[in-house]
Design a protein around this motif. Structure first.
Motif, short mmCIF file in Angstrom:
data_model
loop_
_atom_site.label_atom_id
_atom_site.label_comp_id
_atom_site.label_asym_id
_atom_site.label_seq_id
_atom_site.Cartn_x
_atom_site.Cartn_y
_atom_site.Cartn_z
N MET A 77 -3.33 -4.17 9.01
CA MET A 77 -2.30 -4.29 7.99
C MET A 77 -1.74 -2.94 7.58
SD MET A 77 -0.82 -6.81 6.27
CE MET A 77 -1.99 -8.16 6.16
N GLY A 78 -2.60 -1.92 7.56
CA GLY A 78 -2.13 -0.59 7.19
C GLY A 78 -1.10 -0.06 8.16
N ASP A 79 -1.32 -0.28 9.47
CA ASP A 79 -0.36 0.16 10.49
C ASP A 79 0.99 -0.52 10.30
OD1 ASP A 79 -2.23 1.79 11.60
OD2 ASP A 79 -2.81 0.40 13.18
N ALA A 80 0.95 -1.82 9.97
CA ALA A 80 2.19 -2.57 9.78
C ALA A 80 2.96 -2.09 8.55
CB ALA A 80 1.89 -4.06 9.68
N VAL A 81 2.24 -1.88 7.45
CA VAL A 81 2.90 -1.48 6.20
C VAL A 81 3.49 -0.08 6.31
CG1 VAL A 81 2.49 -0.99 3.75
CG2 VAL A 81 1.52 -3.05 4.79
N ARG A 82 2.87 0.79 7.10
CA ARG A 82 3.40 2.14 7.26
C ARG A 82 4.79 2.15 7.90
NH1 ARG A 82 -2.02 4.32 7.54
NH2 ARG A 82 -2.35 3.44 9.60
N ARG A 83 5.20 1.04 8.49
CA ARG A 83 6.52 0.95 9.11
C ARG A 83 7.61 0.62 8.09
NH1 ARG A 83 6.77 1.71 14.01
NH2 ARG A 83 8.86 0.83 14.13
N PHE A 84 7.25 0.34 6.87
CA PHE A 84 8.23 0.10 5.82
C PHE A 84 8.65 1.44 5.20
CE2 PHE A 84 6.00 -4.16 5.23
CZ PHE A 84 6.97 -4.86 5.91
N THR A 85 9.95 1.67 5.12
CA THR A 85 10.42 2.90 4.47
C THR A 85 10.13 2.83 2.98
OG1 THR A 85 12.63 1.97 4.18
CG2 THR A 85 12.25 3.25 6.16
N GLY A 86 9.74 3.95 2.42
CA GLY A 86 9.43 4.01 1.01
C GLY A 86 8.02 3.63 0.65
N ALA A 87 7.25 3.14 1.64
CA ALA A 87 5.87 2.73 1.38
C ALA A 87 4.92 3.75 1.97
CB ALA A 87 5.60 1.35 1.98
N SER A 88 3.86 4.05 1.25
CA SER A 88 2.82 4.94 1.76
C SER A 88 1.48 4.23 1.66
CB SER A 88 2.79 6.25 0.97
OG SER A 88 2.54 6.01 -0.40
N VAL A 89 0.62 4.49 2.64
CA VAL A 89 -0.70 3.86 2.71
C VAL A 89 -1.76 4.96 2.66
CG1 VAL A 89 -2.28 2.46 4.09
CG2 VAL A 89 0.17 1.90 4.03
N LYS A 90 -2.65 4.86 1.70
CA LYS A 90 -3.81 5.74 1.67
C LYS A 90 -4.89 5.14 2.57
CE LYS A 90 -3.42 8.21 -2.73
NZ LYS A 90 -4.10 8.55 -4.00
N ASP A 91 -5.31 5.91 3.56
CA ASP A 91 -6.26 5.43 4.56
C ASP A 91 -7.36 6.47 4.69
OD1 ASP A 91 -7.61 4.56 6.84
OD2 ASP A 91 -5.80 3.76 7.76
#
Length: 673
Positions: A77-91
């Motif tokens: 899910m983190g890989d998918a969400v990182r493809r949204f502009t304006g969204a950042s994922v802490k991993d």
């Protein structure tokens, strides 16, 4: 659980609301007349361009469908969400690493996560670990920033600054099949093994159930390079293993009056190591985390007529976790924390459309949250939350205007110690969308939204750090955007471009601040966030046997701390917020093999408030290649897929001192009956 008189009163009000909303709504039933004659029609060939995702909304909305998830080789899910502009994922690295989402640097606590329309909650930490959701059951992911276009949603989602929506679907929809069996096996680098099984059965013409389960394990011992001055050594990640079980059951039912009932039961159980930060001369990591999460939710939706519609939701959530750290600094050599959360939640939304162009909805939510743990002098808080959202939308020619007001009331009770005062707030939102030319798919957009997030249980009560005097964190969002969709070139099916400029302001930001001998949670931070999001999406039919899909996104974001003009970090970029980030995706579909390529790029960031060289985290580019092929074998379908992740074997950190995996592979075999 302790339920006071106030709790009983809240539940009574919620029950009355659910009972009274349908009153006065007139069910409108119409029957169709079908002749018994059979007519033979001539063959007709229809040629049309493929249309992209729907973007005629006033606020930024982005989606990723099942085809893109599989074709781009997205692992989690983190890989998918990182493809949204304006969204950042802490991993924090590894397959089992915690992953949380933040929209436009507002913080993970301002971003809601909804699973099939019902919000996922965590009152203890306020952040949802999206890493525990499997992509195998996901049909569509969407991220709405600001105000979602859907008026038939819960008040909790209206109250959030952004919503990540996870949608599954009934696999038998649109088919004549009575059942479906899907078996899948994924394996890959670092001991990764992930078998799963799903059974779907139609038990009536309009009723279907599904049961799925998957097991995941990985040792997570990936290699990385450690640089210590002039010395460079090859190391291996420690304590990054995970073992988890996930089981889910769904019931999809359409009643005779065309109303719909969906039910979901979910269970997740995991044990994982928490890999520590890579500190020179100290690579020990002994922290372990156990999670158990069970919830059951139901949603009822009914359109009584062209004027009236109703949606009801109910959910019970149980969450248990145990954190354990082995270290000589603890008495007895070990520290163990146990936490148990429970939530009881109901929601009702009524939609009224008296005439063409005008819509209004009223959503009311009531929730009771509890937290119990083994910490000394635990206050065992109980939180009562009431949310109401009134929404009005009017469409006239090419203009669409939407106004929303969310009323929040939160009160708490504790077994011992101090409790915060009741929190009340009215949060408005407003959006405009204008289509200046009827013959052109050009949309001009404007949005303003006021939101706030109540301090979490950890903020308020965690040992000596907690501060019951905390004020809610307030955020204001401003967005101006443009969307254009057309087919300017003969070789493209469509071209869609979106450009959004935004400004966010956060006041009373909750931060951990040193006070005397201990750290305390305080309302100390102020942040100004200015940025631009750009997306491009196009489809091309090169031939009858080759279709291409190209997507790209870019974000420029300046998120600066404006708390104290005398501070050294005044007007400097806040931690873990890159100024530049972007992504590219390319899918090539043909009769022989489908190919996918994705690129994710993130610029430099800083791990601490001061933008010094020693606090800098270098930017990175991650490339992924995928290839898949499907075979039809009589009554079954076999799919084989291979993925090569981080093709260039680049070493990078998302969180400083938490190295991410280098080059890795994954293969998937899936068979459907």
């Amino acid at each position: 659980m302790r339920i006071t008189n106030l709790a009983r009163e809240l539940w009574f009000r919620a029950f009355c609301l659910l009972c009274l909303l349908p009153l006065g709504l007139e069910a409108q039933q119409k029957s169709d007349t079908i002749t018994n004659k059979v007519h033979q029609l001539q063959d007709v060939t229809v040629k049309a361009r493929r249309t992209p995702q729907r973007m005629a909304v006033a606020s930024p909305l982005q989606t990723i469908n099942r085809k893109e998830i599989e074709g781009l080789g997205l692992q989690n899910m983190g890989d998918a969400v990182r493809r949204f502009t304006g969204a950042s994922v802490k991993d924090y690295g590894g397959i089992g690493g915690l992953k949380t989402i933040s929209v436009r640097s507002l913080g993970a606590e301002h971003t809601a996560v909804a699973y099939d329309g019902v919000a996922v909650s965590n009152c203890q930490a306020g952040q949802i670990d999206i890493g525990r959701f499997s992509l195998d059951d996901v049909d569509l992911l969407s991220l709405s920033i600001g105000q979602d276009n859907n008026l038939m949603q819960s008040a909790r989602l209206f109250a959030s600054a952004g919503v990540l929506s996870v949608y599954s679907r009934n696999p038998l929809d649109g088919t004549q099949k009575s059942h479906l069996l899907k078996a899948q096996l994924k394996t890959g680098s670092f001991g990764f093994l992930n078998p799963s099984l799903k059974w779907v059965q139609r038990i009536a013409p309009r009723t279907t159930y599904s049961i799925s389960g998957n097991f995941l394990r990985a040792d997570g011992g990936y290699p990385f390079t450690l640089i210590n001055g002039k010395y460079t050594t090859k190391e291996k990640r420690k304590n990054s293993d995970i073992q988890s079980w996930h089981t889910e059951a769904n019931l999809y039912c359409t009643l005779k009056d065309s109303s719909r009932v969906d039910m979901k039961a979910y269970y997740y159980d995991s044990e994982r190591g928490l890999p520590g930060s890579v500190v020179l001369y100290n690579d020990q990591a002994n922290e372990r985390l156990w999670d158990k999460n069970f919830f059951v939710q139901t949603r009822y939706k009914k359109y009584f007529s062209q004027q009236w519609a109703l949606q009801l939701q109910a959910k019970y959530n149980y969450s248990w976790n145990k954190y354990e750290d082995t270290d000589v600094k603890y008495e007895g050599g070990k520290q163990t924390d146990r936490n148990k959360q429970q939530e009881y939640y109901v929601s009702a939304t009524a939609l009224y459309q008296p005439f063409a162009g005008f819509s209004a909805s009223l959503a009311t939510d009531v929730a009771v949250n509890t937290l119990d743990n083994n910490l000394p002098d635990s206050p065992s808080p109980v939180r009562f939350t009431s949310l109401s959202a009134l929404n009005i939308r009017y469409r006239w020619k090419g203009l669409t205007a939407t106004a929303t007001a969310v009323n929040t009331w939160v009160t708490e009770h504790v077994k011992q110690g101090e409790k915060p005062a009741d929190r009340r707030r009215l949060s408005p939102a407003f959006s405009l969308m204008y289509r200046p030319f009827a013959e052109q798919s050009l949309y001009l957009r404007l949005m303003y939204k006021d939101t706030f997030r109540v301090p979490t249980f950890n903020d308020l009560y965690y040992l000596r750090m907690g501060n019951t005097g905390l004020r809610p964190e307030k955020a204001r969002e401003y967005n101006v955007g443009i969307t254009w969709n057309g087919a300017p070139f003969s070789f493209t099916d469509y071209v869609m471009v979106t450009v959004d400029g935004y400004y966010n302001k956060v006041n009373d930001k909750i931060v951990a601040f040193p006070s005397t001998y201990v750290w305390k949670m305080m309302n100390f931070g102020k942040v100004d966030i200015t940025g631009i999001d750009v997306t491009l999406r196009t489809g091309m039919s090169v031939s009858d046997r080759l279709q291409l899909l190209f997507t790209a996104g870019y974000t420029y974001q300046k998120a600066i701390d404006v708390t104290d003009p005398t501070a050294k970090n005044y007007k400097e970029q806040i931690p873990y917020s890159p100024k530049h980030s972007g992504n590219i995706g390319l899918l090539a579909e043909n009769d022989w093999v489908n190919l996918g390529y994705s690129l994710t790029g993130v610029g430099k960031r800083y791990s601490l408030p001061q933008n010094l060289v020693e606090n800098q985290i270098d930017g990175y580019l991650e490339h992924t290649l995928s290839a898949s092929r499907s075979f039809l074998l009589k009554s079954c379908k076999l799919t084989l897929q291979a993925e090569l992740v981080n093709l260039t074997n680049e070493q990078y950190d998302i969180i400083k001192y938490y190295p991410m995996p280098g080059r890795s592979f994954r293969v998937t075999g899936r068979i459907e009956f």
